[in-house]
Each structure stands twice: as structure tokens, then as C-alpha cells.
Design a protein around this motif. Structure first.
Motif, PDB file in Angstrom:
ATOM      1  N   ARG A   1      72.056  38.184  75.054  1.00  0.00           N
ATOM      2  CA  ARG A   1      72.555  39.120  76.061  1.00  0.00           C
ATOM      3  C   ARG A   1      73.861  38.629  76.705  1.00  0.00           C
ATOM      4  NH1 ARG A   1      71.380  44.436  77.733  1.00  0.00           N
ATOM      5  NH2 ARG A   1      71.646  44.657  79.977  1.00  0.00           N
ATOM      6  N   TYR A   2      73.943  37.319  76.975  1.00  0.00           N
ATOM      7  CA  TYR A   2      75.009  36.815  77.837  1.00  0.00           C
ATOM      8  C   TYR A   2      76.020  35.891  77.151  1.00  0.00           C
ATOM      9  CZ  TYR A   2      71.697  38.352  81.443  1.00  0.00           C
ATOM     10  OH  TYR A   2      70.828  39.067  82.220  1.00  0.00           O
ATOM     11  N   PHE A   3      75.651  35.249  76.042  1.00  0.00           N
ATOM     12  CA  PHE A   3      76.461  34.151  75.522  1.00  0.00           C
ATOM     13  C   PHE A   3      77.920  34.551  75.305  1.00  0.00           C
ATOM     14  CE2 PHE A   3      78.223  31.456  72.197  1.00  0.00           C
ATOM     15  CZ  PHE A   3      77.836  30.202  72.629  1.00  0.00           C
TER      16      PHE A   3
ATOM     17  N   ASP B   1      65.739  33.287  74.233  1.00  0.00           N
ATOM     18  CA  ASP B   1      66.563  33.904  73.191  1.00  0.00           C
ATOM     19  C   ASP B   1      67.232  35.175  73.708  1.00  0.00           C
ATOM     20  OD1 ASP B   1      65.739  31.918  71.543  1.00  0.00           O
ATOM     21  OD2 ASP B   1      64.334  33.133  70.387  1.00  0.00           O
ATOM     22  N   TRP B   2      66.524  35.938  74.516  1.00  0.00           N
ATOM     23  CA  TRP B   2      67.071  37.180  75.061  1.00  0.00           C
ATOM     24  C   TRP B   2      68.314  36.885  75.906  1.00  0.00           C
ATOM     25  CZ3 TRP B   2      68.126  39.240  79.858  1.00  0.00           C
ATOM     26  CH2 TRP B   2      68.329  40.625  79.910  1.00  0.00           C
ATOM     27  N   GLU B   3      68.256  35.853  76.736  1.00  0.00           N
ATOM     28  CA  GLU B   3      69.411  35.505  77.565  1.00  0.00           C
ATOM     29  C   GLU B   3      70.601  35.096  76.713  1.00  0.00           C
ATOM     30  OE1 GLU B   3      68.024  33.338  81.474  1.00  0.00           O
ATOM     31  OE2 GLU B   3      66.637  32.888  79.825  1.00  0.00           O
TER      32      GLU B   3
ATOM     33  N   GLY C   1      60.548  27.385  64.103  1.00  0.00           N
ATOM     34  CA  GLY C   1      60.857  27.607  65.515  1.00  0.00           C
ATOM     35  C   GLY C   1      60.145  28.828  66.073  1.00  0.00           C
ATOM     36  N   TYR C   2      58.972  29.128  65.544  1.00  0.00           N
ATOM     37  CA  TYR C   2      58.148  30.274  65.956  1.00  0.00           C
ATOM     38  C   TYR C   2      58.867  31.604  65.747  1.00  0.00           C
ATOM     39  CZ  TYR C   2      55.256  26.629  67.973  1.00  0.00           C
ATOM     40  OH  TYR C   2      54.461  25.517  68.129  1.00  0.00           O
TER      41      TYR C   2
END
Length: 367
Positions: A362-364, A357-359, A70-71
């Protein structure tokens, strides 16, 4: 195009030809775009010369493994920060030599190849040539470096920035002009730093139009992750003498070596479009006899610059600036500007459809 014929040393007996679009599609063709700018230069009495420098990362990965991962957690060929390393270069001497030999065989000669700052990163300097040939060689270099790497069970990336942990990857362009007599248009011994009036106008045009034409220089969404303070990439249209913190680095020297290094471009850029913008902006400055701002001395990252020198911070803002640029329409044609700006806006819309991925991190849980 018969004159672009090259042997394919990786495929004995095969030949490679570069092609370009004709008829209405010629208005949109990147190679034809550059050649229109070169024709303008000749009409103004100049021949343009250029040389590209690229940074790229090499990984112990394959097209299958990067997808399976997945890079994420990709493994560079060497660890640590070993810029200009004798150790890393000597250990990988045979690997490096094979890339140099490929460049010679396919007529994109590499005059310098060394490690840069970051794990597994190399920088290659392609030999100077007439601007048309230089762009061809840059395009071939990028394509066949990736081919070469995969044949070694490695992968090369020219993304502007692949990791938050390391600096981005640049695609610097060195440019000079000669008069039709062969005399340097940039060198004048009687002027400070040997910088002729023509070179001053050229730099001024590049400086003035860089904010308007940024979408042609930083061409992807990812390009703008590199253009942030503190990561060795300019965020304003600054210039200086032998100053690597500025967007434009004037390199003084002899009549043969006097040039300007266009340092804003990233490794992911299409070389034809980037060179057309960098060269066209300079010609615009000569045409209108523009004067640059005061040059920057010292660290440009730590100095406040005039608001008009600020560069767009994202691709969508840059695309809008290009669409609104009268100079771009004059130099590149309305058809190219509309099509290219629309393609960049489409890229931004595609990006906005995805959750990063950052979101997630950060938010999940906490939002």
C-alpha cells in the motif's frame, strides 16, 4: 486427572491425561475457569450440555514447507469452492475415515464431517456431551487433528482467517441446559418456538454480555479479520430463530434438541475460555431475568441494529471492554480478568511491532 485418561492410538502403549493448575494458578487456568462456571450452573439448578463445531483448512504442506514459503502460496488439498461436496468427500473418503476413527478411539467422537466453502476446508461436528467433557473433547480434537494431518504429510490450520480470498473459520458452540430432574430448561411447548422463559433469559444474557466479553470469544488479533461484513460472521450481538446470519441462533425442536448455537466464536479460540464465556453470559441472563431484543428475521447483515449490540472491532478494544466489565469480574474473578486482558493487550502490542504485507504494498512506493 485420572478420569481423563485416554489411549494414544497413534502411539501404542502410551496414555494421555489432561492436567490443570492448582493453588494460585487455578485462578488463571482455562479448564478450572470453565469448571467454576459449571459449579455456578449447578448451584442455580442446571446441568449444562454442549457440542463444538469447527471449520479447518487442510494443506499439502509440511512444517518445513510453510516456513520455506514464508506462509505464502500455500496449496490446499483440493481446489475450488466445494461446500457439502459428494465429489470431494468421496475422493478423500479414506482420509476422512481415518480422522473419524481417531476421534472414536480417543473419545472425541465426530458425528459429522463434510467439506465447507473454500479450497481444502472441512467442518467437523463433535458429538454433544456434558459441558465439561465437551470442552475436553474440543481441545483434544484441535490438537490431534493437527497431529493426524502432519502424519499424513498434510497440515491443518484453525486460524480464524488465513486468506483474504476466503471466509474465515468458525468455532460454533451448541449449548443447552437441563434441570436436575433431567427435564429440558430450554423447552416449553406453550411458548412461541418452544422457547422457555429460561432460554429467553439465557439468550438475553449472551446478547447483552457478548460485546463486553468478546476478547474471550475472539481471542487473537487474527480473529477480528473474520468479523467483517459479508464474510459469514456476525458483527453485532443479534439473535434469531434458525437464522444463520445472527450471532445467536435459537434452534427449536423437541425437549431433547432445543438449544442455542453460539455462532460468534472462531476456530482459533481456546474451547474452555470460549465455553465459559458463552455459558456464563447465559447464566447471568437467567440470574437477572434479562429479556432479549426483538429477534432478527431475514438477513441480519443487511439490517441496522441498536448501537449497544455492536461488537468490538479489534482485540485491543475487546480487551479493554473485558477489563471494565463488572459482570466478568463477578463471574470469572478479578485475577483471571486482569491476567487475561493483560495477555490480550500484550498480543496487540506484539502485532503493532510488525509491518504487514498490506502496508508494504500500500505505502512502499506511493506514500
Amino acid at each position: 486427572l485420572p478420569h481423563t485418561c485416554r489411549d494414544m492410538p497413534l502411539e501404542p502403549g502410551m496414555l494421555l491425561f489432561l492436567c490443570e493448575f492448582e493453588d494460585k494458578a487455578a485462578e488463571l487456568c482455562p479448564r478450572r475457569l470453565l469448571h467454576r462456571i459449571l459449579a455456578r450452573a449447578r448451584d442455580m439448578g442446571f446441568e449444562a450440555f454442549a457440542a463444538f463445531e469447527y471449520e479447518f483448512f487442510l494443506f499439502n504442506e509440511t512444517p518445513d514447507s510453510v516456513r520455506e514459503k514464508g506462509y505464502r502460496d500455500l496449496k490446499p488439498i483440493t481446489p475450488g469452492f466445494f461446500g457439502y461436496s459428494m465429489l470431494r468427500s468421496s475422493v478423500n473418503a479414506e482420509l476422512n475415515q481415518s480422522l473419524l476413527e481417531l476421534g472414536q478411539a480417543m473419545d472425541f467422537p465426530i458425528e459429522g464431517l463434510h467439506t465447507e466453502t473454500g479450497p481444502g476446508v472441512l467442518e467437523a461436528a463433535i458429538a454433544v456431551d456434558g459441558a465439561a467433557n465437551a470442552a475436553d473433547k474440543a481441545a483434544l480434537f484441535k490438537t490431534f487433528t493437527k497431529v493426524w494431518a502432519q502424519r499424513q504429510n498434510l497440515m491443518a490450520t484453525f486460524m480464524a482467517k488465513w486468506s483474504n480470498d476466503y471466509p474465515g473459520q468458525s468455532g460454533h458452540i451448541h449449548i443447552s441446559l437441563r434441570e436436575k430432574s433431567g427435564k429440558s430448561a430450554f423447552h416449553d411447548d406453550s411458548q412461541s418456538h418452544g422457547m422457555s422463559k429460561t432460554q429467553r433469559h439465557f439468550v438475553a444474557g449472551q446478547q447483552q454480555l457478548m460485546p463486553q466479553w468478546m476478547a474471550m470469544l475472539a481471542q487473537t488479533v487474527n480473529s477480528y479479520t473474520r468479523l467483517v461484513p459479508g464474510f459469514w460472521a456476525p458483527t453485532e450481538a443479534t439473535w434469531g430463530i434458525e437464522n444463520r446470519t445472527t450471532a445467536l441462533r435459537v434452534i427449536p425442536g423437541s425437549a431433547k434438541s432445543q438449544r442455542v448455537e453460539f455462532r460468534i466464536g472462531s476456530a482459533d479460540a481456546n474451547p474452555y475460555i470460549a465455553l465459559a464465556a458463552a455459558l456464563g453470559a447465559g447464566l447471568y441472563g437467567i440470574q437477572h431475568e434479562l429479556e432479549p431484543t426483538d429477534m432478527v428475521t431475514g438477513n441480519a447483515y443487511e439490517q441496522e441494529q441498536p448501537e449497544q449490540l455492536a461488537l468490538p472491532a479489534s482485540l485491543d478494544i475487546a480487551a479493554l471492554a473485558l477489563r471494565r466489565s463488572a459482570a466478568a469480574r463477578e463471574y470469572f474473578g478479578a485475577e483471571f480478568v486482569e491476567h487475561y486482558a493483560a495477555s490480550r493487550e500484550w498480543e496487540c502490542r506484539e502485532f503493532r511491532r510488525h509491518v504487514t504485507d498490506w502496508e508494504m504494498s500500500r505505502y512502499f512506493e506511493i506514500i
